[in-house]
Scaffold this active site. Structure first.
Site, PDB file in Angstrom:
ATOM      1  N   TYR A 148       0.839  -1.212   0.000  1.00  0.00           N
ATOM      2  CA  TYR A 148       0.000   0.000   0.000  1.00  0.00           C
ATOM      3  C   TYR A 148       0.871   1.259   0.000  1.00  0.00           C
ATOM      4  O   TYR A 148       0.708   2.138  -0.849  1.00  0.00           O
ATOM      5  CB  TYR A 148      -0.904  -0.040   1.226  1.00  0.00           C
ATOM      6  CG  TYR A 148      -1.878   1.108   1.337  1.00  0.00           C
ATOM      7  CD1 TYR A 148      -3.026   1.147   0.552  1.00  0.00           C
ATOM      8  CD2 TYR A 148      -1.667   2.146   2.249  1.00  0.00           C
ATOM      9  CE1 TYR A 148      -3.943   2.198   0.663  1.00  0.00           C
ATOM     10  CE2 TYR A 148      -2.573   3.190   2.371  1.00  0.00           C
ATOM     11  CZ  TYR A 148      -3.706   3.217   1.579  1.00  0.00           C
ATOM     12  OH  TYR A 148      -4.612   4.251   1.694  1.00  0.00           O
ATOM     13  N   ASN A 177      -5.923   9.693   8.287  1.00  0.00           N
ATOM     14  CA  ASN A 177      -7.036   8.837   8.756  1.00  0.00           C
ATOM     15  C   ASN A 177      -8.380   9.559   8.785  1.00  0.00           C
ATOM     16  O   ASN A 177      -8.564  10.492   9.566  1.00  0.00           O
ATOM     17  CB  ASN A 177      -6.735   8.310  10.157  1.00  0.00           C
ATOM     18  CG  ASN A 177      -5.504   7.435  10.193  1.00  0.00           C
ATOM     19  OD1 ASN A 177      -4.393   7.919   9.930  1.00  0.00           O
ATOM     20  ND2 ASN A 177      -5.669   6.159  10.482  1.00  0.00           N
ATOM     21  N   ASN A 193     -13.914  -0.378  13.893  1.00  0.00           N
ATOM     22  CA  ASN A 193     -13.746  -1.532  14.793  1.00  0.00           C
ATOM     23  C   ASN A 193     -14.243  -1.218  16.199  1.00  0.00           C
ATOM     24  O   ASN A 193     -15.040  -1.974  16.769  1.00  0.00           O
ATOM     25  CB  ASN A 193     -12.258  -1.904  14.901  1.00  0.00           C
ATOM     26  CG  ASN A 193     -11.871  -3.016  13.942  1.00  0.00           C
ATOM     27  OD1 ASN A 193     -12.614  -3.320  13.010  1.00  0.00           O
ATOM     28  ND2 ASN A 193     -10.711  -3.610  14.149  1.00  0.00           N
ATOM     29  N   GLN A 212       0.255   4.405  20.457  1.00  0.00           N
ATOM     30  CA  GLN A 212       0.485   4.993  19.132  1.00  0.00           C
ATOM     31  C   GLN A 212      -0.588   6.034  18.843  1.00  0.00           C
ATOM     32  O   GLN A 212      -1.694   5.936  19.388  1.00  0.00           O
ATOM     33  CB  GLN A 212       0.520   3.907  18.037  1.00  0.00           C
ATOM     34  CG  GLN A 212      -0.779   3.216  17.703  1.00  0.00           C
ATOM     35  CD  GLN A 212      -1.066   2.002  18.586  1.00  0.00           C
ATOM     36  OE1 GLN A 212      -0.732   1.990  19.763  1.00  0.00           O
ATOM     37  NE2 GLN A 212      -1.717   0.997  18.029  1.00  0.00           N
ATOM     38  N   PRO A 275       2.758   2.448  12.238  1.00  0.00           N
ATOM     39  CA  PRO A 275       3.384   3.726  12.591  1.00  0.00           C
ATOM     40  C   PRO A 275       3.053   4.148  14.021  1.00  0.00           C
ATOM     41  O   PRO A 275       1.920   4.007  14.476  1.00  0.00           O
ATOM     42  CB  PRO A 275       2.785   4.705  11.575  1.00  0.00           C
ATOM     43  CG  PRO A 275       2.360   3.861  10.425  1.00  0.00           C
ATOM     44  CD  PRO A 275       1.920   2.564  11.037  1.00  0.00           C
TER      45      PRO A 275
HETATM   46  P1  NAD Z   1     -12.696   2.072   0.555  1.00  0.00           P
HETATM   47  O1  NAD Z   1     -12.056   0.759   0.669  1.00  0.00           O
HETATM   48  O2  NAD Z   1     -14.028   2.292   1.199  1.00  0.00           O
HETATM   49  O3  NAD Z   1     -12.852   2.509  -0.961  1.00  0.00           O
HETATM   50  C1  NAD Z   1     -12.042   2.054  -2.000  1.00  0.00           C
HETATM   51  C2  NAD Z   1     -12.924   1.762  -3.195  1.00  0.00           C
HETATM   52  O4  NAD Z   1     -12.108   1.351  -4.298  1.00  0.00           O
HETATM   53  C3  NAD Z   1     -13.908   0.621  -2.923  1.00  0.00           C
HETATM   54  O5  NAD Z   1     -15.188   0.981  -3.401  1.00  0.00           O
HETATM   55  C4  NAD Z   1     -13.324  -0.543  -3.706  1.00  0.00           C
HETATM   56  O6  NAD Z   1     -14.279  -1.486  -4.095  1.00  0.00           O
HETATM   57  C5  NAD Z   1     -12.682   0.183  -4.861  1.00  0.00           C
HETATM   58  N1  NAD Z   1     -11.590  -0.567  -5.511  1.00  0.00           N
HETATM   59  C6  NAD Z   1     -10.555  -1.199  -4.907  1.00  0.00           C
HETATM   60  N2  NAD Z   1      -9.757  -1.763  -5.821  1.00  0.00           N
HETATM   61  C7  NAD Z   1     -10.298  -1.478  -7.042  1.00  0.00           C
HETATM   62  C8  NAD Z   1      -9.940  -1.799  -8.373  1.00  0.00           C
HETATM   63  N3  NAD Z   1      -8.853  -2.528  -8.644  1.00  0.00           N
HETATM   64  N4  NAD Z   1     -10.736  -1.356  -9.376  1.00  0.00           N
HETATM   65  C9  NAD Z   1     -11.846  -0.627  -9.120  1.00  0.00           C
HETATM   66  N5  NAD Z   1     -12.248  -0.311  -7.880  1.00  0.00           N
HETATM   67  C10 NAD Z   1     -11.474  -0.717  -6.838  1.00  0.00           C
HETATM   68  O7  NAD Z   1     -11.644   3.134   1.134  1.00  0.00           O
HETATM   69  P2  NAD Z   1     -11.741   4.708   1.326  1.00  0.00           P
HETATM   70  O8  NAD Z   1     -11.441   4.989   2.737  1.00  0.00           O
HETATM   71  O9  NAD Z   1     -12.963   5.251   0.722  1.00  0.00           O
HETATM   72  O10 NAD Z   1     -10.470   5.182   0.488  1.00  0.00           O
HETATM   73  C11 NAD Z   1     -10.590   5.778  -0.792  1.00  0.00           C
HETATM   74  C12 NAD Z   1      -9.215   6.232  -1.252  1.00  0.00           C
HETATM   75  O11 NAD Z   1      -8.671   7.170  -0.326  1.00  0.00           O
HETATM   76  C13 NAD Z   1      -8.206   5.089  -1.385  1.00  0.00           C
HETATM   77  O12 NAD Z   1      -7.404   5.314  -2.524  1.00  0.00           O
HETATM   78  C14 NAD Z   1      -7.370   5.233  -0.131  1.00  0.00           C
HETATM   79  O13 NAD Z   1      -6.069   4.758  -0.327  1.00  0.00           O
HETATM   80  C15 NAD Z   1      -7.385   6.733   0.099  1.00  0.00           C
HETATM   81  N6  NAD Z   1      -7.157   7.051   1.514  1.00  0.00           N
HETATM   82  C16 NAD Z   1      -8.163   6.888   2.432  1.00  0.00           C
HETATM   83  C17 NAD Z   1      -7.895   7.161   3.768  1.00  0.00           C
HETATM   84  C18 NAD Z   1      -8.958   7.052   4.825  1.00  0.00           C
HETATM   85  O14 NAD Z   1      -8.639   7.241   6.003  1.00  0.00           O
HETATM   86  N7  NAD Z   1     -10.202   6.787   4.533  1.00  0.00           N
HETATM   87  C19 NAD Z   1      -6.617   7.570   4.175  1.00  0.00           C
HETATM   88  C20 NAD Z   1      -5.634   7.691   3.217  1.00  0.00           C
HETATM   89  C21 NAD Z   1      -5.914   7.449   1.891  1.00  0.00           C
HETATM   90  N1  UDP Z   2      -5.870  -0.383  15.792  1.00  0.00           N
HETATM   91  C1  UDP Z   2      -6.191  -0.914  17.047  1.00  0.00           C
HETATM   92  N2  UDP Z   2      -7.264  -1.739  17.135  1.00  0.00           N
HETATM   93  C2  UDP Z   2      -8.040  -2.064  16.072  1.00  0.00           C
HETATM   94  C3  UDP Z   2      -7.718  -1.531  14.795  1.00  0.00           C
HETATM   95  C4  UDP Z   2      -6.607  -0.704  14.701  1.00  0.00           C
HETATM   96  O1  UDP Z   2      -5.525  -0.628  18.032  1.00  0.00           O
HETATM   97  O2  UDP Z   2      -9.008  -2.824  16.250  1.00  0.00           O
HETATM   98  C5  UDP Z   2      -4.717   0.529  15.692  1.00  0.00           C
HETATM   99  C6  UDP Z   2      -3.726   0.165  14.610  1.00  0.00           C
HETATM  100  O3  UDP Z   2      -2.768  -0.747  15.121  1.00  0.00           O
HETATM  101  C7  UDP Z   2      -3.123   1.520  14.282  1.00  0.00           C
HETATM  102  C8  UDP Z   2      -4.285   2.498  14.513  1.00  0.00           C
HETATM  103  O4  UDP Z   2      -5.221   1.799  15.328  1.00  0.00           O
HETATM  104  O5  UDP Z   2      -2.097   1.848  15.188  1.00  0.00           O
HETATM  105  C9  UDP Z   2      -4.961   2.928  13.230  1.00  0.00           C
HETATM  106  O6  UDP Z   2      -5.268   1.778  12.492  1.00  0.00           O
HETATM  107  P1  UDP Z   2      -6.085   1.819  11.133  1.00  0.00           P
HETATM  108  O7  UDP Z   2      -6.084   0.434  10.583  1.00  0.00           O
HETATM  109  O8  UDP Z   2      -7.391   2.477  11.350  1.00  0.00           O
HETATM  110  O9  UDP Z   2      -5.267   2.812  10.201  1.00  0.00           O
HETATM  111  P2  UDP Z   2      -3.690   2.972   9.843  1.00  0.00           P
HETATM  112  O10 UDP Z   2      -2.865   2.074  10.681  1.00  0.00           O
HETATM  113  O11 UDP Z   2      -3.611   2.618   8.404  1.00  0.00           O
HETATM  114  O12 UDP Z   2      -3.428   4.395  10.131  1.00  0.00           O
END
Ligand code: NAD
Ligand code: UDP
Length: 320
Positions: A148, A177, A193, A212, A275
């Site tokens: 990722y 996030n 969660n 964290q 992280p």
């Molecule tokens: P999400 O998993 O709800 O949405 C991702 C969408 O992409 C889903 O609808 C999934 O079905 C679709 N998808 C996945 N692989 C695909 C493929 N190969 N072809 C077509 N569709 C595909 O996640 P989200 O939180 O809505 O995230 C959306 C975007 O924002 C992602 O690119 C993610 O990396 C980025 N992002 C989100 C967060 C967050 O905290 N929500 C943080 C950082 C980056």
């Molecule tokens: N985390 C946790 N319990 C859970 C899910 C996540 O303590 O049930 C922690 C995880 O280890 C991380 C933080 O929460 O330190 C954020 O996790 P998340 O998967 O939401 O996002 P990311 O790690 O990609 O920032």
């Protein structure tokens, strides 16, 4: 249809963030093509628009090329939760690289502007705190999060190479996030969660000792920042997130107090490369986009909890 209506393609449009973006653009009277392979997205998230004359839905995988006539590409397709992106890490890397390559190819062909949903994960496990855009990150190339993190890093690289080589208009957004209604109940990310566990009366699972930190942005703030970036002149990369930083234990205590004070907090092993801290510097977004978040964690948790409450009740009564 008058030619002046903006034609938007949202990849990952049936997902959490993508579906909220669909709502905003549809409410603004624009045309939306929502493209998704439904890996983590659901039709229910965009069902309110199905059949609308300005809305199209395409089942497609971004690792395959596609030809469409559009003005703007919001490239969000990629699983975002560690549980989902680690399910098939090779596919995640393909989605990030090939998906972004295909969408940039499309943007170049039709002269569309492309916004990439990148991530704070490009900073890895940061040695600099908080993280400004100029920080180059500390990312493991061979760990379980690398598919990722490195996928998003090469996606950013591709964007800037398309800009330099072909003059493609790009916007790169580093999302921190983000949470809110329409996250999946089994999404695996921490906010969903904890809320689902508390609603079910199960212990909240702290990974490690919960010391964290993360900085949590409410979805409406995030989508507003995304739209300002697409509409503005600054190409990024630009941090969009809420600088309010919390330990994971603080988050668990807050959700427990709001949902179910009876539940326990239990510790589980900390996943590899998790992280230790993360907080955005948002000075660039404030200056270039006039953007800053307006919803506190306390405020944003309310509609999020209400959403999951309704979802679990509907599931218990046999609904969808
Ligand atoms: P999400 O998993 O709800 O949405 C991702 C969408 O992409 C889903 O609808 C999934 O079905 C679709 N998808 C996945 N692989 C695909 C493929 N190969 N072809 C077509 N569709 C595909 O996640 P989200 O939180 O809505 O995230 C959306 C975007 O924002 C992602 O690119 C993610 O990396 C980025 N992002 C989100 C967060 C967050 O905290 N929500 C943080 C950082 C980056
Ligand atoms: N985390 C946790 N319990 C859970 C899910 C996540 O303590 O049930 C922690 C995880 O280890 C991380 C933080 O929460 O330190 C954020 O996790 P998340 O998967 O939401 O996002 P990311 O790690 O990609 O920032």
């Amino acid at each position: 249809m008058p030619a002046s209506i903006t034609r938007n393609l949202i990849t990952g449009g049936a997902g959490f963030l993508g579906s909220h973006l669909c709502d905003r653009l549809m409410d603004a009277g624009e045309e939306v093509i929502c493209l998704d392979n439904y890996f983590t997205g659901r039709k229910a998230n965009i069902s309110q628009w199905i059949g609308h004359p300005r809305f199209d839905l395409i089942r497609h995988d971004v690792t395959e090329p596609i030809k469409l006539e559009v003005d703007r590409i919001w490239h969000l397709a990629c699983p975002a939760s560690p549980v989902h992106y680690q399910f098939n890490p090779i596919k995640t890397a393909k989605t990030s690289f090939l998906g972004t390559y295909n969408m940039l190819g499309l943007a170049r062909r039709v002269g569309a502007r492309l916004l990439l949903a990148s991530t704070s994960e490009v900073y890895g496990d940061p040695e600099l705190h908080p993280q400004p855009e100029s920080y180059r990150g500390c990312v493991n190339t061979i760990g379980i999060r690398s598919c990722y993190d490195e996928g998003k890093r090469i996606a950013e690289t591709l964007c800037f190479d398309y800009q330099r080589m072909h003059g493609t208009e790009i916007r790169v957004m580093r999302i921190f996030n983000t949470y809110g209604p329409r996250m999946l109940p089994d999404d695996g990310r921490v906010v969903s969660n904890f809320i689902v566990q508390a609603l079910r009366g199960e212990p909240l699972t702290l990974y490690g000792d919960g010391s964290q930190t993360r900085s949590f942005c409410y979805v409406d703030d995030l989508v507003e920042g995304m739209i300002r970036l697409m509409n503005g002149d600054h190409c990024g990369p630009i941090n969009i997130g809420n600088p309010g930083e919390f330990t994971i234990r603080q988050l668990a205590e807050l959700i427990r107090a709001k949902v179910n004070p009876q539940v326990e907090l239990i510790e589980k092993p900390l996943p590899q490369d998790d992280p230790l801290q993360r907080q955005p510097v948002i000075a660039l977004a404030q200056r270039e986009l006039g953007w800053q978040p307006s919803v506190s964690l306390e405020q944003g948790l309310e509609p999020t909890i209400a959403y999951f409450q309704q979802l679990l009740q509907a599931a218990a009564s046999g609904g969808h």
